[in-house]
Design a protein around this motif. Sequence first.
Motif, PDB file in Angstrom:
ATOM      1  N   TYR A  28       7.109   9.171  10.678  1.00 53.50           N
ATOM      2  CA  TYR A  28       6.331   8.622   9.581  1.00 53.50           C
ATOM      3  C   TYR A  28       6.151   7.127   9.825  1.00 53.50           C
ATOM      4  CZ  TYR A  28       7.392  12.985   7.210  1.00 53.50           C
ATOM      5  OH  TYR A  28       7.479  14.296   6.874  1.00 53.50           O
TER       6      TYR A  28
ATOM      7  N   LEU B 285       3.933  16.752   1.728  1.00 56.99           N
ATOM      8  CA  LEU B 285       3.382  15.419   1.907  1.00 56.99           C
ATOM      9  C   LEU B 285       4.509  14.404   1.844  1.00 56.99           C
ATOM     10  CD1 LEU B 285       0.164  15.455  -0.262  1.00 56.99           C
ATOM     11  CD2 LEU B 285       0.372  15.655   2.181  1.00 56.99           C
ATOM     12  N   PRO B 286       4.380  13.171   2.283  1.00 59.55           N
ATOM     13  CA  PRO B 286       3.196  12.661   2.945  1.00 59.55           C
ATOM     14  C   PRO B 286       3.066  13.179   4.371  1.00 59.55           C
ATOM     15  CG  PRO B 286       4.895  10.998   2.927  1.00 59.55           C
ATOM     16  CD  PRO B 286       5.440  12.151   2.162  1.00 59.55           C
ATOM     17  N   ALA B 287       1.890  13.080   4.941  1.00 60.27           N
ATOM     18  CA  ALA B 287       1.696  13.518   6.313  1.00 60.27           C
ATOM     19  C   ALA B 287       2.177  12.415   7.250  1.00 60.27           C
ATOM     20  CB  ALA B 287       0.213  13.804   6.549  1.00 60.27           C
ATOM     21  N   PRO B 288       2.840  12.768   8.328  1.00 62.77           N
ATOM     22  CA  PRO B 288       3.337  11.753   9.248  1.00 62.77           C
ATOM     23  C   PRO B 288       2.211  11.143  10.065  1.00 62.77           C
ATOM     24  CG  PRO B 288       3.824  13.941  10.083  1.00 62.77           C
ATOM     25  CD  PRO B 288       3.204  14.135   8.740  1.00 62.77           C
ATOM     26  N   ALA B 289       2.296   9.832  10.272  1.00 62.86           N
ATOM     27  CA  ALA B 289       1.206   9.153  10.952  1.00 62.86           C
ATOM     28  C   ALA B 289       1.246   9.311  12.468  1.00 62.86           C
ATOM     29  CB  ALA B 289       1.205   7.662  10.592  1.00 62.86           C
ATOM     30  N   LEU B 290       2.421   9.649  13.000  1.00 61.04           N
ATOM     31  CA  LEU B 290       2.514   9.860  14.449  1.00 61.04           C
ATOM     32  C   LEU B 290       3.002  11.277  14.682  1.00 61.04           C
ATOM     33  CD1 LEU B 290       4.269   6.739  16.017  1.00 61.04           C
ATOM     34  CD2 LEU B 290       1.920   7.426  16.285  1.00 61.04           C
TER      35      LEU B 290
END
Lengths: 243, 510
Positions: free
Chosen positions: B509, B412-417
């Motif tokens: 991210y 984590l964190p998960a990438p937003a794109l």
Amino acid sequence: MEDATVEQLVPAGTGGPLAGTRLLPVAPVLAPLLPDTGLRRGTVLSVSGAGGATSLLCILLAQAMAEGSWVAVVGLPALGLEAAARLGLRLDHLALVPDPDTHWAEVVGILVDALDVVAVAPGRCRPADARRLAARVRERGSLLVVASPAAVTGRSAPRWPEPVDLQLEVGTARWHGLDAGDGTLQRRSVTVQSSGRRAAARQRRVRLWLPAPDGRSAPDDQSVPDDGSAPLVPAAIRPLKAG
Amino acid sequence: MRTLVLWCPDWPVTAAGFDPADPVAVVHANRVVSASAVARDAGVRAGLRKREAQARCPGLVVVGEDLPAQARAFEPVVAAVTGLSPRVEMTRPGLLALDARGPARYFGGEEALCRQVEAVTVSALAGDGPRAPLPGVGIADGRFAAGLAARRGEVVPPGANRTFLSDFPVAALGDHELADLLARLGITTAGAFADLPADSVMARFGRQAARLHAVARGHDEELLEAGTPDEELAAQVSFDPPVERVDQAAFAGRAVAAELVDQLGQRGLVCARLRIDIETEHAESLVRRWRGDEGLGAEAMVERLRWQFGGWLSGTSAEATPTGGVTLVRLVAEEVAGAGSRQVGFWGGASEADRRAGRGLDRLRGLLGPDAVFTGALAGGRGPVDRAVRVPWGEPAPRRPPELPWPGHHPLPAPALVHPAPLAAEVVDADGTPVTVSARGRTSAEPSRLSIAGGPWSAIVGWAGPWTLDERWWDRRARRRRARFQLADRDGAHLCVVEDARWWVEATYD
């Protein structure tokens, strides 16, 4: 079960809990950015910024989704669903049209009629379409969000051809947690600025963790003791400008 | 299954205390919901705005809709028909259904049963109330066809559903948008719709239209979706001391309903028919069955509990009013259906928002094809691309459970794109030499600059890795060795992967 000439009972409580409200709920951490206590139905918003725009889009819509709204995302094939889910979006109430092809205007029109919130990537829209959409959104009481994700390949995103009612822009974004070859991305401190037309004309700014270490957003009041992880760009942090 | 349906026309008008000869319209949310016969003759239709209705019929009396009162007023009819057959179920006030097989045998035939039900209803409705229009009774294979048969007062022979339905307009199937769409294609009757090939309908118009298509072909609507559960699914609450008021019972009923919906939800089911048992301290009980085609949510269940209890208390029921307080409320899901892509929220069945969204997405699917519209679902996997998937609208979610351990998954964190196709990149060290990762997972040098997809070079201000991934090491041809890095520059951070000395940006991210 009824035929066309017989009464058609409209079920009580049509539309669920959010139908008929003037505002859509928004996460408390973003509330200081808005002129009202929520997002005004029937308006056009834009979300942009050099880094963090997509995450901002997700937390902007999370509260409305949690209370039953459906959200459509058109023309953003790169939207990371896992990140979106961790930031609070309900994947089962999310409609994705990654490639509307030549039917862009018709697709967005249908979605504006059927759903509470439609997020689109700018660029496919001509000024006449944008004006028509704004009128349709106002009539239907939906929300249109123009989302410009980070321009990873260096080409900047095209702009929406008409002025929008509320603009949310990510200003500075600083990741914490990475070192030289060590650690991992943990959290990002972000400032978001809002501006717009009419009631939203006053510029407002807010600082938050997006994401916080657990993947969600959290307010950044700077009184939380730092865990010692240094921000990545060790330049002096500029003080926030007033107003 | 041979079903009998009893239909009391313009029930909201009758329940509000008006005669069919009065010009009355019942209104909800500024729209006409029901109108008396005289008002209809003047042109008042369901769906009109109040102003428009008043314009068409001067002297129109407009009344607000009151569902609890309608339900209470219908109680005597329900009680009377229950005297003929115990398994009566109500869809809404003014409309009830029952299994016709047993009672038909008892009364000597289906026609005879119809006349019995009519007689019993008319006498229940007579009294010092207003004169109600004559009820319609019909029998057919299945509730939907029987409902239409009730409007004509017909008994449709077994197996003759499709012929019976063929000259009804398509709108009779219940979906007006679909009817509009079909009208533009030149299809105006249910029979013409039924003649279309089934898979074309599914592909072009979506799942909901395919269901209606099957109904138009005469297939029993119930058999398509609902069934009795294997185990008893019920929830109950006892009251001590007993409660006397509807709102007290409803308040506790919410928790019970939420519990039942939760039980159903865990099994992927929704409640299609609900039985509500109310018992008092003097061992009196009232049992009623409620039908909810779209699935009854917790709020809908509580609403029906209110109607049932309210009707009992107000004494309009043929059964004596209860003499004691209520000690037990029990909700039983007698018939259930698979939840599928239907969402049952707390606020009544699949909420209107869900239905509206579903119809819009079905239209989009028809416009763009089945591979263009998706929802999302979490799935298991190692990389950012695998961890959540797009599910084509209308299909069931995939079965890779996300909770299982997936060793080697990126942190984590998960990438937003997550880029649909990884972007080619170059990563060099301070001397300009490309950075590589050895087979043992050691980075050749510290990454210093990054260029994505041939764009400008930017300085790397932070990096972490490698997270090595060695997949299918036992299969020489399918073996893939990759290493993931997090690279951050001034503008943002990216999840990069290097394989065979070539770099790619998998995700950003944002």
